[in-house]
Design an enzyme around this catalytic site. Structure first.
Site, PDB file in Angstrom:
ATOM      1  N   GLY A 148       0.830  -1.197   0.000  1.00 31.16           N
ATOM      2  CA  GLY A 148       0.000   0.000   0.000  1.00 31.16           C
ATOM      3  C   GLY A 148       0.862   1.243   0.000  1.00 31.16           C
ATOM      4  O   GLY A 148       0.926   1.958   0.999  1.00 31.16           O
TER       5      GLY A 148
ATOM      6  N   LYS B  47      -5.979   1.355   2.204  1.00 30.65           N
ATOM      7  CA  LYS B  47      -7.236   1.812   2.779  1.00 30.65           C
ATOM      8  C   LYS B  47      -8.036   0.607   3.280  1.00 30.65           C
ATOM      9  O   LYS B  47      -7.914  -0.502   2.756  1.00 30.65           O
ATOM     10  CB  LYS B  47      -8.059   2.570   1.742  1.00 30.65           C
TER      11      LYS B  47
ATOM     12  N   LYS C  88      -7.469   5.179  19.094  1.00 28.26           N
ATOM     13  CA  LYS C  88      -7.180   5.726  17.760  1.00 28.26           C
ATOM     14  C   LYS C  88      -8.467   5.862  16.963  1.00 28.26           C
ATOM     15  O   LYS C  88      -8.654   6.835  16.223  1.00 28.26           O
ATOM     16  CB  LYS C  88      -6.200   4.796  17.034  1.00 28.26           C
TER      17      LYS C  88
END
Length: 301
Positions: free
Chosen positions: A7, A73, A178
């Site tokens: 990625g 993603k 997070k």
């Protein structure tokens, strides 16, 4: 340590570039970025100023390494897992937004899957060039909590490359914290068209902090110790440290790309429904970005 970064977008290119200062790294991504890296190397600018020459490919199948770092993603995790499953790795580490990515990887891969978070700011400024827009930290550890030698080995590899790294034994709590930060900042800044610092005051702050508090309540309902105050403190710290940054969701909206809202606010809202907890702000944020996505579906890359 031999490392594959699956990625090679903004964060993946930055992390891969930092790691390539010390380790053999292969970036997996798309052209023209990958072609430029393969031909001319990767330039890291902003907070850092250096060039490296990692291997780079658009074909993520049949690879092998000590560690696969997954930075795609959230909506591309299934495809990444399928490609990685054709190779051989001693361990995999997810440094992705949203929840559920590690479980998807673990279902497909025959190696331990670690959970992680990264607070480095990154932005691709052109093919072969990534800017660090804010120095941060990588936190990693076993996805279910506790300790493991494979996590310690990954931490040592990151630190050897000069990446600020913490190996943690409480990753479930850290992942939810997070998530609270992302739930508060990402969709809010994307809809308001403001940098991260925009959630530090005014109407955007009210929306962001409500979304973070809702996430904390859902986390507690799921058995994770995360107070509302802790969630808001984490949001405030990230918003202050990255005040001039555009969130990944804002970048996606401005570029007309698919966003990760369903893995962030959508996940909070879905878990809230399962657990009998109210999360109207997260549901509204997910619905609004969903409406934008529907309206822009034909023009989205």
């Amino acid at each position: 340590m031999e490392i594959v970064v699956f990625g090679a977008g903004s964060l993946g290119s930055l992390v891969g570039g930092l790691l390539a200062r010390e380790h053999p790294v292969t970036l997996v991504g798309r052209d023209p970025h990958v072609a430029t890296v393969r031909e001319s190397g990767l330039r890291v600018e902003g907070t850092y100023d250096f060039s490296v020459s990692p291997a780079a490919t658009t074909d993520g199948t049949g690879l092998g390494a000590d560690l696969a770092v997954v930075t795609v993603k959230a909506f591309d995790t299934e495809a990444a897992a399928e490609a990685l499953a054709t190779g051989a790795f001693d361990a995999a580490l997810s440094l992705q937004n949203g929840m559920g990515n590690e479980a998807i990887l673990a279902d497909r891969l025959e190696c331990p899957v670690l959970a992680g978070t990264a607070t480095y700011g990154a932005r691709l400024t052109g093919p072969g060039v990534v800017a660090c827009t804010g120095e941060g930290e990588v936190v990693l550890g076993p996805r279910g909590g506790g300790t493991a030698e494979v996590a310690d080995e990954a931490g040592r590899a990151f630190r050897a490359a000069g990446v600020e790294t913490t190996v943690a034994d409480d990753m479930p709590r850290r992942r939810w914290r997070k998530l609270a930060v992302n739930a508060g900042i990402n969709a809010t800044t994307a809809l308001a068209r403001t940098q991260n610092g925009g959630v530090r005051s005014g109407p955007a702050r009210a929306v962001a902090t409500d979304a973070a508090r809702e996430t904390a309540r859902v986390a507690r309902a799921a058995g994770i110790e995360l107070s509302d105050a802790d969630a808001v403190r984490a949001l405030d710290a990230v918003a202050a440290d990255t005040a001039e940054n555009a969130s990944s969701t804002l970048q996606d909206v401005l570029a007309g790309r698919h966003t990760e809202v369903e893995a962030i606010n959508g996940h909070v809202a879905a878990r809230a429904d399962e657990l009998g907890v109210a999360a109207p702000v997260n549901r509204t944020l997910a619905n609004l970005l969903g409406a934008w996505a529907d309206a822009n579906a034909e023009s989205r890359p």
